[in-house]
Design an enzyme around this catalytic site. Structure first.
Site, PDB file in Angstrom:
ATOM      1  N   HIS A  24       4.957  -3.983  -1.287  1.00 33.39           N
ATOM      2  CA  HIS A  24       3.578  -3.795  -1.287  1.00 33.39           C
ATOM      3  C   HIS A  24       3.100  -2.918  -0.086  1.00 33.39           C
ATOM      4  CE1 HIS A  24      -0.219  -4.471  -3.989  1.00 33.39           C
ATOM      5  NE2 HIS A  24      -0.248  -4.436  -2.118  1.00 33.39           N
ATOM      6  N   GLU A  25       3.089  -3.312   0.898  1.00 34.17           N
ATOM      7  CA  GLU A  25       2.708  -2.654   1.310  1.00 34.17           C
ATOM      8  C   GLU A  25       3.144  -1.197   1.792  1.00 34.17           C
ATOM      9  OE1 GLU A  25      -0.613  -3.655   2.498  1.00 34.17           O
ATOM     10  OE2 GLU A  25      -0.553  -5.290   1.255  1.00 34.17           O
ATOM     11  N   HIS A  28       1.571   1.396  -0.055  1.00 28.38           N
ATOM     12  CA  HIS A  28       0.451   2.042   0.057  1.00 28.38           C
ATOM     13  C   HIS A  28       0.735   2.583   1.833  1.00 28.38           C
ATOM     14  CE1 HIS A  28      -2.230  -0.181  -2.236  1.00 28.38           C
ATOM     15  NE2 HIS A  28      -1.630  -1.337  -1.565  1.00 28.38           N
TER      16      HIS A  28
END
Length: 452
Positions: A24-25, A28
């Site tokens: 997920h990170e 980003h």
């Protein structure tokens, strides 16, 4: 032992959560870097850093002590004192569409990861069984629909159901609806459509499954009287029972079925019993003291042993395994179904069709991770895909503390040409934070109640 089991559970949970947070990170992080934003820190976990390294670009990579999330810290003029020469690298100075892309990238990569995990699962192969009905509860929803023992569920609505997992997913999607059309293949190989009347249908996830609440028991081979598994520190192990022992009699009464043993054990908490067994062709007698177990219905007896089963009929067990190209299509289809079902369930939670008792927190996720890891890599990949999809969907909810809340503000800015006032955003974060902590609190309390 229970300590080993708990450590395995914790290990599987940390691995699962670490993978999903990192994915997920990284979404980003990757898009931020592509948009020219300076990333100050990429952290997996919160709290005291256990490991850290600074790259040539100035990004600090951290693995922290508390593995319950992570974050990407970007240069941002709303938080940092940004010198004029670095303003072009600050997140808040980027065009609104780039900011939207950076925020969406986290959940987006969760969906891509789910496709990858399921693709890998279909390449490895997942062993499963056809959804053939073993028994129907009289007067149940399934019985009233006309389903019979031996029928195979091949469709729920318009979607095919090759195994029980698919049946479960599709059945759950009909919570809150008046009826569901189910197609079965009868024992004489003819297709039959039946209608489940679902008005008033509800089930308690703590005590029953969606299938059992409809009156359906999946087919499974009959248990034999041969011991297949003996629990650690159980009454059976203390009595000396071993896998492979054949049970002959209980307190002198001949045993003809496994259920006959279960019926006596359940009604005899704390009692001492004599088990007649055959081991390596030789008869023996063992004495066991039945353990006690508390249930909502009261105290029951527990021996801590399970049987071996007769062989599955030919064709009942099969493996979901596909080639490199076909596995992609299968993975895309299943990921999309998990996404749509997650959105449907959130909607039903809001409307009240699904009870808040269905919310699960980190304890249930840890149990799911441990159980799936115990079954093998293919099952663990399937679990990772499910949680990754849910993580992506939940993060897109329009709560200001989540990615979806940030996206909501940026969409307003994109449509109006002006950023949402700071005061409005501040109030949004406060309200969003309260709602988020309430949801988390309910989920954790549900977990504790399930354990208790």
């Amino acid at each position: 032992s229970s300590d080993v089991c708990s450590s395995d559970l914790l290990g599987a949970f940390i691995v699962a959560l670490g993978i999903l947070v990192a994915v997920h990170e990284w979404g980003h992080f990757y898009i931020a870097r592509r948009c020219g934003v300076q990333v100050e820190r990429f952290s997996i976990g919160f709290g005291k850093p256990l490991w850290r390294r600074t790259s040539k670009t100035g990004t600090e990579y951290v693995i922290a002590m508390i593995p319950l999330g992570g974050y990407v810290r970007m240069l941002d003029g709303r938080i940092d004192d940004v010198p004029p020469e670095l303003e072009h690298k600050a997140f808040n100075h980027k065009p609104v569409l780039q900011r939207m892309a950076i925020i969406f990238a986290g959940p987006g990569v969760n969906f891509i990861f789910a496709v990858f995990a399921l693709w890998l699962m279909f390449l490895i192969g997942l062993q499963t069984v056809k959804p053939v009905i073993g028994n129907i509860e009289p007067e149940s929803i399934a019985a009233q629909a006309g389903i019979e023992k031996g029928d195979e569920v091949i469709k729920v609505g318009s979607r095919s159901t090759p195994d029980w997992e698919a049946v479960n997913l599709e059945v759950v999607s009909y919570i809150g609806q008046e009826s569901a059309l189910v197609t079965v293949l009868t024992q004489d190989k003819t297709e039959k459509e039946v209608t489940f009347t679902l008005e008033g249908w509800n089930f308690d996830p703590d005590s029953e499954s969606p299938l059992s609440s409809l009156g359906i028991t999946p087919f499974r081979p009959n248990p034999t009287l041969e011991v297949g598994f003996v629990g650690e520190d159980s009454a059976a192990q203390k009595a000396g029972l071993q896998p492979g022992d054949k049970l002959l009699a209980l307190n002198g009464d001949e045993l003809t079925t496994w259920q006959a043993l279960v019926d006596v054990i359940v009604e005899s908490p704390g009692d001492s019993v004599v088990l007649s067994i055959e081991r390596d062709g030789q008869p023996q007698q063992l004495r066991a003291t039945i353990a006690r177990r508390d249930t909502p219905e009261g105290q029951t007896g527990y021996l801590g042993v399970s049987p071996t089963f007769e062989a599955w009929p030919e064709g009942y067990v099969f493996t979901h395994q596909y080639g490199i190209v076909e596995a992609v299509g299968r993975a895309l289809d299943k990921t999309w179904r998990l996404m749509t079902l997650s959105v449907e369930m959130i909607g039903k939670l809001v409307t009240g069709d699904v009870s808040v008792k269905n919310l699960s927190g980190p304890i249930s996720i840890a149990q799911g991770a441990g159980t799936s890891a115990g079954y093998g890599l293919a099952y663990f990949l399937s679990f990772l895909a499910l949680i990754s999809v849910n993580l992506g969907i939940i993060n897109l909810l329009p709560l200001p503390m989540l990615d979806g809340g940030h996206l909501m503000f940026y969409i307003v800015e994109w449509l109006t040409g002006k950023p949402v006032p700071d005061a409005v955003q501040e109030w949004g974060y406060r309200i969003g934070g309260v709602l988020l902590f309430m949801i988390m609190g309910i989920a954790i309390m549900n977990d504790i109640a399930r354990i208790a």
